[in-house]
Motif scaffolding. Sequence first.
Motif, PDB file in Angstrom:
ATOM      1  N   LEU A 195      12.312  47.290  68.834  1.00  0.00           N
ATOM      2  CA  LEU A 195      13.879  47.232  69.338  1.00  0.00           C
ATOM      3  C   LEU A 195      13.898  45.541  69.074  1.00  0.00           C
ATOM      4  N   SER A 196      12.624  44.472  70.051  1.00  0.00           N
ATOM      5  CA  SER A 196      13.254  42.999  69.475  1.00  0.00           C
ATOM      6  C   SER A 196      13.211  42.801  67.395  1.00  0.00           C
ATOM      7  N   LEU A 197      12.520  43.363  67.038  1.00  0.00           N
ATOM      8  CA  LEU A 197      12.161  43.510  64.886  1.00  0.00           C
ATOM      9  C   LEU A 197      13.434  43.616  64.805  1.00  0.00           C
ATOM     10  N   ALA A 198      14.434  45.258  65.305  1.00  0.00           N
ATOM     11  CA  ALA A 198      15.383  45.585  64.787  1.00  0.00           C
ATOM     12  C   ALA A 198      16.708  43.687  65.159  1.00  0.00           C
ATOM     13  N   ASP A 199      17.051  43.501  66.643  1.00  0.00           N
ATOM     14  CA  ASP A 199      17.424  41.780  66.840  1.00  0.00           C
ATOM     15  C   ASP A 199      17.580  41.378  66.154  1.00  0.00           C
TER      16      ASP A 199
ATOM     17  N   LEU B 219      15.668  31.631  63.471  1.00  0.00           N
ATOM     18  CA  LEU B 219      14.422  30.863  63.448  1.00  0.00           C
ATOM     19  C   LEU B 219      13.185  31.906  64.474  1.00  0.00           C
ATOM     20  N   ARG B 220      14.670  31.866  65.840  1.00  0.00           N
ATOM     21  CA  ARG B 220      13.926  31.915  66.740  1.00  0.00           C
ATOM     22  C   ARG B 220      13.141  33.680  66.074  1.00  0.00           C
ATOM     23  N   ALA B 221      14.017  34.666  65.290  1.00  0.00           N
ATOM     24  CA  ALA B 221      13.740  35.861  65.079  1.00  0.00           C
ATOM     25  C   ALA B 221      12.719  36.021  64.597  1.00  0.00           C
ATOM     26  N   ARG B 222      12.544  34.900  63.300  1.00  0.00           N
ATOM     27  CA  ARG B 222      11.741  34.861  61.802  1.00  0.00           C
ATOM     28  C   ARG B 222      10.602  34.333  62.345  1.00  0.00           C
ATOM     29  N   HIS B 223       9.908  33.280  63.243  1.00  0.00           N
ATOM     30  CA  HIS B 223       9.293  32.543  62.753  1.00  0.00           C
ATOM     31  C   HIS B 223       8.589  32.513  64.613  1.00  0.00           C
ATOM     32  N   GLU B 224       9.327  33.170  65.440  1.00  0.00           N
ATOM     33  CA  GLU B 224       8.964  32.538  66.883  1.00  0.00           C
ATOM     34  C   GLU B 224       8.701  32.007  67.555  1.00  0.00           C
ATOM     35  N   LEU B 225       9.709  30.949  67.001  1.00  0.00           N
ATOM     36  CA  LEU B 225       9.935  29.356  67.982  1.00  0.00           C
ATOM     37  C   LEU B 225      10.897  29.737  68.773  1.00  0.00           C
ATOM     38  N   GLU B 226       9.996  28.726  69.563  1.00  0.00           N
ATOM     39  CA  GLU B 226      11.396  28.346  70.213  1.00  0.00           C
ATOM     40  C   GLU B 226      12.092  27.276  70.203  1.00  0.00           C
ATOM     41  N   VAL B 227      13.992  27.848  69.628  1.00  0.00           N
ATOM     42  CA  VAL B 227      14.880  26.442  69.311  1.00  0.00           C
ATOM     43  C   VAL B 227      15.396  26.730  70.537  1.00  0.00           C
TER      44      VAL B 227
END
Length: 808
Positions: free
Chosen positions: A657-661, A695-703
Amino acid sequence: MDRVKQRLLPLALGPSAKALLAAAAVLMVLLCVWWYAVRWYEARLLSEERVEALAETSLRGNALSLAINRRLARLQGLYAFVQVESAAEDLDARFEAFAEGLYAVAQGIRYLAVAPAGTVRYVYPQRGNETLLGYDMLQDPRSQVRADTERAIESRHAVATGPVELFDGGLGLIARQPVYQGETFWGLVAIVLDVPVLLQDAGLTGDSGEFDFALRDSEGQVFFGPDPIVDKNPVLVRVQLSEETWELASIPVAGWGSATAGELLIFEVGGLVIVALLAGLAYLSVNRQARLAEAVRRRTGEISSISEQYRSIFESTSDGLLIFDLEGRLVDFNPAASHMHDYTPASFAKVEPKDLIHPTSMPLFDQLLERVRANEEFHGRGMGLHQDGTPFHVEVDGTRFVYRGEPHALAVVRDVTEEVQAYQLLEQRVQQRTHELATLLDASASIASTLELRPLLGLVLDQLGKVVDCAAASILLLEGGELRNIVHRGCLSGEDPSLLPFVGKGDRDLWTRMLGNEPLIVDDIQGDGRLARALRKALESHPEGPHVRAWMGIPFTIQEQLRGWLFLYHRQAGAYTSHQAALAQTIAHQAATAIENAHLFAQTRRLAALEERQRLARELHDSVSQVLYSIGLAGHTALTYLEQDPDQAVEPMRYVLSLADAGLAEMRALIFELRPDSLEKDGLVVALTRQAAALRARHELEVKTELCQEPDFPLEVKEALYRIAREALNNVVKHAQASRVVIRLPHPHDAAVLEVQDDGVGFDPQREYPGQMGLNSMRERAAELRGALEIESAAGEGTCLRVRIPAT
């Protein structure tokens, strides 16, 4: 002794002694009277001699002024010719023909010249004047000639200089006239007159009779005649030449008083005889009267001779000469004037001014009389009348003139009908050329307004019809070794809307001529020429073929290679000329350029589409495809756990589900960039929010985002801020090694401000980074909108990028 005294005393006291005393007294008085009478008579004779000299000098001065000004008038004709024909490609041939006409009708013209930008390029006659070609009038070594040339350019009027020593020998009078095209200086026209010929025409050379003449220029330099003449109290007459003034000086051949020395001596002797011998007073008086009568007869004969000379000049001149009294009544005229108005001399003597002058020009006649009464010169143009009432154009010069001892008005009339008609024809040609150029300019603007090939070619034919008359027209492009008909306009028969669908190598004669890359004109397709036969054969099976008579073909090239032809058809034979071919060729050149632009535009669109597809493929591969692949792996893991241990399948499913988001966020950001109107519709805040989510979803950064409400910025400012933000975030991902990013868009005051801050490794902003275009790209975007980019960073302390752009 006493006897002598006695005899003399009665004599001394007698009547004879008194008479002697009285005679002595009278003698003293008469001697005084005689002395004053001799002085008065000497002054009177000298005055009469000066009047005679003034009449002769005025006659010669007027003849000289007329001879010069009549020749200088041709400079205006040359000026009008250059004004009209300066842009003509065959100016040299037209100048040769025009100058030949000016040169043939007047003697004393050394040459006529046309000097574009001040350098002589055309001269007539060329024979004997070859060295003048290339001569720069503005750099003439003679200072006076150079100064007068500059003065002519500044004043935009004709200026005459002379006499000057000509380069090829002899004295000459140089006149030049500047030519302007609008407010732009184009060049000069010039005429050079031979001064000796002018002097001969005015009767100043050869045997000058009883007087010696000398001429001096406006600088006081004597250039004709003996120099001492001007220092011997001469009679002076002004000769006016546009802005120059010459003075004609004359004295009697033997000096002042030479003609009257005999009469003065006779008067002195006679006076002395009268004074000494009172008894011979009657005799001396009668004798003096006889001498005076003889002098009167001689003077009358001389005046009659002068009058005959004047009458000879008056009657032989080709210009009409009319003498009016100051009330406007015709007093005298020459044969040229009566011939000009189609009258016989006998009938012309009875006409009135209203019979000679067109009603619209009567105010000019009144003005002439008014100027003459004020002792001023008159010059003007008006309309004269022939005997049958037909009007004609005239040029009139008026001056005050002493005739039969009374002031009169002398009018010099020239028939300038041919000159006016020629000028009107030139104006008509100028208007026609202006209309053609304006139409070509409109056509050029219209052709440049589209980049689609077929609409463009149709527009070319539509614009062509405004410039060149044609019943039908086609554009054929060279494709596969054949000229194929791409677009057609017009119809001759009303049945078939096209002509000559193609021209191939099978039409050997026509194909050979097509490859010649030269405009072709066939006056009559039904004629016997080879090209006419080839066209007739090509059209023999076409329903419109019999209706075509005249044909014109115009090639057009792209980068010096033949790309196609423009065909024009007409129902009338001989409808096309070389001038129309030149106009059509101008349209063809514009069409060739537009066709090349259309091809380049289509190629650019294809390259842009290909580049966008490649970028989209990279984005999908780097983001969405990887997310989908990860979802597939996590799904398979969850499926395995469901079969073995369902409780452990919960965590893989959550990961799916997180990857889908994340994939959905990536896809939305990508779609946002692909839609050109997204930023204008959704706004800058939404765009930055979606970019942060991706950016959050692709690179797991805190944005973290600190964004105000949607600001009221111009679209170009919003687009610049968005592009700078994307570039800054890409740099964070690639180089910063950060774990946290903050995007700030504070509420605007006097400027739009955007900040991107990270907690990465930092860098030295003052250092150059070869191959890294990101920072330069961001600075250029900000500078285009009068903004500035600021970077605060140091090693190990993260980076804060701030861009400030004026909001208005």
